[in-house]
Design a protein around this motif. Structure first.
Motif, PDB file in Angstrom:
ATOM      1  N   GLN A  59     -65.105  21.663 -26.866  1.00 29.37           N
ATOM      2  CA  GLN A  59     -64.676  22.205 -28.162  1.00 29.37           C
ATOM      3  C   GLN A  59     -63.188  21.951 -28.391  1.00 29.37           C
ATOM      4  O   GLN A  59     -62.357  22.163 -27.509  1.00 29.37           O
ATOM      5  N   ASN A  60     -62.865  21.517 -29.601  1.00 28.79           N
ATOM      6  CA  ASN A  60     -61.522  21.086 -29.998  1.00 28.79           C
ATOM      7  C   ASN A  60     -60.968  22.069 -31.023  1.00 28.79           C
ATOM      8  O   ASN A  60     -61.479  22.151 -32.145  1.00 28.79           O
ATOM      9  N   GLN A  61     -59.940  22.806 -30.656  1.00 27.98           N
ATOM     10  CA  GLN A  61     -59.387  23.842 -31.535  1.00 27.98           C
ATOM     11  C   GLN A  61     -58.373  23.216 -32.509  1.00 27.98           C
ATOM     12  O   GLN A  61     -57.171  23.288 -32.320  1.00 27.98           O
ATOM     13  N   ARG A  62     -58.898  22.609 -33.592  1.00 31.36           N
ATOM     14  CA  ARG A  62     -58.036  21.891 -34.536  1.00 31.36           C
ATOM     15  C   ARG A  62     -57.767  22.684 -35.809  1.00 31.36           C
ATOM     16  O   ARG A  62     -56.714  22.531 -36.411  1.00 31.36           O
ATOM     17  N   MET A  63     -58.730  23.457 -36.305  1.00 33.01           N
ATOM     18  CA  MET A  63     -58.476  24.232 -37.516  1.00 33.01           C
ATOM     19  C   MET A  63     -57.307  25.175 -37.279  1.00 33.01           C
ATOM     20  O   MET A  63     -57.259  25.884 -36.271  1.00 33.01           O
ATOM     21  N   SER A  64     -56.356  25.193 -38.202  1.00 32.97           N
ATOM     22  CA  SER A  64     -55.193  26.061 -38.033  1.00 32.97           C
ATOM     23  C   SER A  64     -55.590  27.524 -38.054  1.00 32.97           C
ATOM     24  O   SER A  64     -56.560  27.918 -38.712  1.00 32.97           O
ATOM     25  N   LEU A  65     -54.814  28.325 -37.319  1.00 28.31           N
ATOM     26  CA  LEU A  65     -55.072  29.756 -37.284  1.00 28.31           C
ATOM     27  C   LEU A  65     -54.738  30.376 -38.634  1.00 28.31           C
ATOM     28  O   LEU A  65     -53.901  29.864 -39.392  1.00 28.31           O
ATOM     29  N   SER A  66     -55.377  31.493 -38.919  1.00 31.73           N
ATOM     30  CA  SER A  66     -55.125  32.220 -40.161  1.00 31.73           C
ATOM     31  C   SER A  66     -55.221  33.706 -39.877  1.00 31.73           C
ATOM     32  O   SER A  66     -55.802  34.131 -38.870  1.00 31.73           O
ATOM     33  N   LEU A  67     -54.645  34.491 -40.790  1.00 27.80           N
ATOM     34  CA  LEU A  67     -54.563  35.942 -40.608  1.00 27.80           C
ATOM     35  C   LEU A  67     -54.867  36.619 -41.924  1.00 27.80           C
ATOM     36  O   LEU A  67     -54.238  36.315 -42.946  1.00 27.80           O
ATOM     37  N   SER A  68     -55.833  37.522 -41.929  1.00 23.46           N
ATOM     38  CA  SER A  68     -56.191  38.239 -43.149  1.00 23.46           C
ATOM     39  C   SER A  68     -56.694  39.628 -42.800  1.00 23.46           C
ATOM     40  O   SER A  68     -57.595  39.776 -41.965  1.00 23.46           O
ATOM     41  N   ASN A  69     -56.102  40.635 -43.429  1.00 20.64           N
ATOM     42  CA  ASN A  69     -56.543  42.022 -43.266  1.00 20.64           C
ATOM     43  C   ASN A  69     -56.700  42.417 -41.806  1.00 20.64           C
ATOM     44  O   ASN A  69     -57.682  43.043 -41.401  1.00 20.64           O
ATOM     45  N   GLY A  70     -55.728  42.026 -41.000  1.00 21.13           N
ATOM     46  CA  GLY A  70     -55.703  42.448 -39.608  1.00 21.13           C
ATOM     47  C   GLY A  70     -56.600  41.666 -38.678  1.00 21.13           C
ATOM     48  O   GLY A  70     -56.826  42.091 -37.544  1.00 21.13           O
ATOM     49  N   VAL A  71     -57.118  40.528 -39.134  1.00 21.91           N
ATOM     50  CA  VAL A  71     -57.972  39.689 -38.283  1.00 21.91           C
ATOM     51  C   VAL A  71     -57.381  38.288 -38.208  1.00 21.91           C
ATOM     52  O   VAL A  71     -57.008  37.700 -39.229  1.00 21.91           O
ATOM     53  N   VAL A  72     -57.321  37.750 -36.990  1.00 26.79           N
ATOM     54  CA  VAL A  72     -56.886  36.375 -36.756  1.00 26.79           C
ATOM     55  C   VAL A  72     -58.132  35.509 -36.597  1.00 26.79           C
ATOM     56  O   VAL A  72     -59.045  35.858 -35.840  1.00 26.79           O
ATOM     57  N   TYR A  73     -58.150  34.376 -37.315  1.00 25.53           N
ATOM     58  CA  TYR A  73     -59.302  33.481 -37.267  1.00 25.53           C
ATOM     59  C   TYR A  73     -58.904  32.132 -36.678  1.00 25.53           C
ATOM     60  O   TYR A  73     -57.812  31.617 -36.934  1.00 25.53           O
ATOM     61  N   ALA A  74     -59.831  31.546 -35.908  1.00 29.80           N
ATOM     62  CA  ALA A  74     -59.636  30.215 -35.344  1.00 29.80           C
ATOM     63  C   ALA A  74     -60.959  29.466 -35.418  1.00 29.80           C
ATOM     64  O   ALA A  74     -62.036  30.077 -35.449  1.00 29.80           O
TER      65      ALA A  74
END
Length: 755
Positions: A279-294
């Motif tokens: 698995q390749n973690q390429r999508m940039s991280l994001s933050l919304s309403n107290g949750v971090v997404y990857a």
């Protein structure tokens, strides 16, 4: 089993005498970072890439290869026209990839840089900042931050060697702080992955931090994902660190893992387990309403990979939700692929915190499997709420034309997203009713050709960058720069809710043949002074090569070229693929694959003499050439970038073992930097880049002293800095001329600079 360690992190203060403020990690992060609502263009709201060989910078970037905090650089590469930019200007915070949660790609509060002063006379490179590896992550910007004993505008740079740097955004100097996360381990190498492609060169070196982190300004916390090989096991860590020191914040880190129900490819007993190797973690991280997404994709479709998206609580780093895009077998489909890579882009968020991503090639049934789809995912839990799949998804699979080769963007002031992929087509989809699958795609608002094939009909016409937006006096405009096509602009008609076709403006400059086209950002002062900023290859195809880069600025109304970095003093070195330029506070920040960040802005009002290439057109001798047109003089003629290497003979080529090149500067002078342009810089394959070589200097032409020795170079452009040394003669000796055993040395240029 992982052992938790307390890491000592030191902030580096000042630019002359250094104060070290050290302490153990510990404080707790606050929640925060809510994105603005649908249609908003915050220009830096509180929310929150493949290839390349590292350049060799001797005495430049502080070493951080073994973990912890590195020392201070002894000599910093210059390459600009001044060491500072004068008085600093407070810019707009850039806390996430593409500036905001809607991925507008625009800073609408830029009051310094205008269409009138971005020109060859007033604008250019101010200074460079050395780092330890390639930079895939977009450079982030935080204004007026208290750090290292003062208040600074700060830029953050994350490298493929798992290092994060905090630099003063306005003044050339050592890092305010830096932290490497390798410890006794090391990043994954491109040689370790992608075995379906031999050789695998979407990446060409370390694969550590290759997505853009995200910053919560309120909590003064940065979130990032590192990738390390630990006792032969690959581990992805989600990390939270303090913006002001780099120390762990709250929990500090968690090893990423997940298991979901499914009988898709790679499942065991009805379970799919996240495989950190494939698995390749390429999508940039994001933050919304107290949750971090990857999000994750694969490496050249190798192994049992899937698209994964995960959410983590920003305070506790506990997992809130997991999505696998292709978890189930369906008919003849095995449940495979559907990677979420988006050329490094981040998700779009709506006012409810739902997120939107686009997947690549993979299985699709519209029930469980969602390859080649745009997905609406629920906040926190990541359930599929709605989707769109083009009616030709199966044909796209057969040609490896990812729908998700670029990320989505929310059209400002609407509920609609627009995105495009390798087919070169734009899709406009209503997020309140995405339409799922319908033959002919008649259910969506609009689709049209985004990348025009007429300029180069036999070439590829992919899109590898999220479109960007600016609403000027003439209305809302969308910009895109697909590969093998011109930069183009389309006007949005708010009455019809559609883009007007054909485009309203087309740039005159066609990029070099190959991938990926231009990578864009926009700056403007509200509805005025719009500028489209573009990075792209200067020569060659960046698909599986490291190429020289070019930086351009266009008038956003007309797409007339205002400025470019073609001057040697403005060179951005090796192109950082999929990495958007960051523009804020009167400056533009451009990453590279050469271990250098270039900082551009308005030149000082007092004229400054630019650096002079001391080797240009000087007498030169060397080993016998491959052909009469490829003699040693080609290495000092100032011509580097061959659009067609078979025709444009800009290089010195020699088939001789241990080939040498000796330049006579005419008199003994002080030298401190040598730049070597290898085969890839001229548009040739990176397999032909010099692997091992030595640079030497001499005052008499007989007794030479080494100033740089390189054993494992892969880069197309290498920059070597060293303490100022008196020299009349500069010699390059190449002991391993290529990466692949070819015996000919190929050098396009050698530049020599003083201190």
């Amino acid at each position: 089993m992982m052992t938790k360690k307390t890491l000592l992190v030191c902030a580096l203060g000042g630019l002359g005498l250094f104060a070290f403020a050290c302490g153990k990690s510990g404080s707790t992060a606050d929640d925060g970072g809510n994105p603005s609502g649908a249609g908003a263009n915050s220009g830096g709201s509180g929310e929150s890439t493949s290839a390349g060989g590292t350049g060799n910078t001797t005495g430049g970037a502080p070493s951080a290869g073994t973990g912890g905090v590195a020392g201070v650089a002894g000599t910093v590469s210059t390459g600009g026209v001044g060491g500072s930019a004068g008085a600093s200007v407070t810019g707009v915070d850039v806390l996430t990839r593409s500036y905001d949660a809607q991925r507008s790609g625009s800073n609408l509060k830029e009051s310094v840089l205008t269409t009138k002063n971005v020109n060859k006379d007033q604008f250019g490179k101010l200074f460079e900042l050395p780092v330890d590896d390639q930079v895939y992550a977009q450079i982030l910007y935080v204004s007026k931050l208290t750090v290292a004993g003062g208040t600074h505008n700060v830029i953050y740079v994350a490298t493929a060697n798992n290092t994060v740097y905090a630099f003063d955004a306005d003044v050339k100097g050592a890092p305010l702080w830096m932290r490497n996360f390798n410890g006794p381990n090391h990043p994954t190498s491109n040689a370790d992955v992608g075995s379906a492609c031999v050789p695998y060169r979407d990446f060409s070196g370390n694969i550590g931090i290759v997505s853009t982190p995200v910053i919560d300004r309120t909590a003064q916390t940065m979130y990032l994902v590192t990738r390390t090989v630990e006792a032969a096991a690959t581990v992805h860590h989600l990390r939270s660190i303090d913006l002001t020191t780099g120390a762990d914040k709250g929990v500090g880190s968690v090893a990423i893992s997940a298991t979901v129900d499914g009988d898709g490819t790679g499942s065991v007993n009805g379970k799919l387990v996240f495989d950190p190797v494939v698995q390749n973690q390429r999508m940039s991280l994001s933050l919304s309403n107290g949750v971090v997404y990857a999000g994750w994709s694969g490496f050249c479709d190798t192994g049992n990979y899937h698209g994964w998206v995960m959410g983590y609580d920003a305070v506790t780093l506990t997992q809130t939700g997991v999505l696998v895009t292709t978890p189930k077998q369906s008919g003849t489909q095995t449940g495979w692929a559907g990677g979420v890579w988006q050329a490094g882009a981040a998700p779009v968020f709506d006012a409810q915190g739902n997120l939107y991503v686009v997947t690549g090639n993979g299985d699709y049934d519209g029930i469980d499997d969602f390859g080649q789809s745009a997905l609406k995912l629920s906040a926190r839990t990541l359930k599929v709420l709605d989707h769109f799949a083009p009616s030709n998804w199966d044909a796209l699979n057969s040609t490896d034309w990812d729908l998700g080769s670029a990320g989505p963007g929310l059209i400002p002031g609407t509920n609609d997203i627009v995105f495009g992929g390798k087919e070169g087509k734009a899709y406009v989809v209503d997020t309140t009713n995405m339409g799922k699958f319908v033959t002919g795609d008649t259910q969506i608002k609009q689709s049209f050709t985004l990348v025009d094939p007429t300029a180069r009909p036999t070439a590829t016409h992919h899109l590898h960058d999220t479109v960007v937006f600016w609403e000027g006096k003439n209305g809302l405009t969308m910009y895109a720069s697909g590969e093998n096509d011109y930069l183009r602009a389309w006007r949005f008609d708010r009455t019809s809710g559609k883009f007007v076709t054909p485009q309203v403006a087309v740039a005159a400059e066609l990029p070099s043949l190959g991938m990926p086209g231009g990578i864009l950002s926009v700056s403007a002062n509200g509805m005025n002074e719009g500028i489209v900023w573009v990075t792209l290859p200067r020569a060659g195809d960046a698909n599986e090569n490291v190429t020289p880069g070019l930086f351009r600025a266009y008038d956003a109304d007309t797409l007339k070229l205002l400025w470019d970095s073609s001057s040697s003093v403005d060179d951005i070195h090796e192109f950082a693929k999929f990495n958007n330029p960051t523009v804020s506070g009167g400056k533009a920040y451009v990453a590279s694959f050469s271990g250098v960040v270039s900082v551009f802005g308005l030149r000082p009002s007092v004229p400054v003499t630019p650096p002079v290439d001391l080797a240009l057109s000087k007498p030169v001798a060397g080993s016998a050439p491959c052909a009469a047109t490829e003699g040693p003089e080609k290495a000092v003629d100032g011509l580097i970038y061959a659009q067609d290497p078979a025709i444009d003979k800009f290089k010195w080529c020699s088939p001789t073992a241990n080939a040498y090149l000796q330049i006579d500067l005419g008199a003994a002078v002080s030298v401190a930097k040598i730049v070597v342009y290898h085969a890839g810089a001229g548009g040739e394959s990176i397999d032909l880049n010099s692997k091992a070589f030595e640079l030497q200097v001499s005052t008499d032409g007989t007794n030479f002293t080494p100033v740089a020795t390189v054993a494992t170079n892969k880069a197309s452009i290498t920059t070597h800095t060293f303490p100022p040394t008196q020299a009349r003669f500069v010699k390059l000796v190449v002991s391993a001329p290529t990466q692949n055993g070819n015996t000919a040395t190929r050098i396009y240029e050698v530049e020599v600079f003083g201190p």
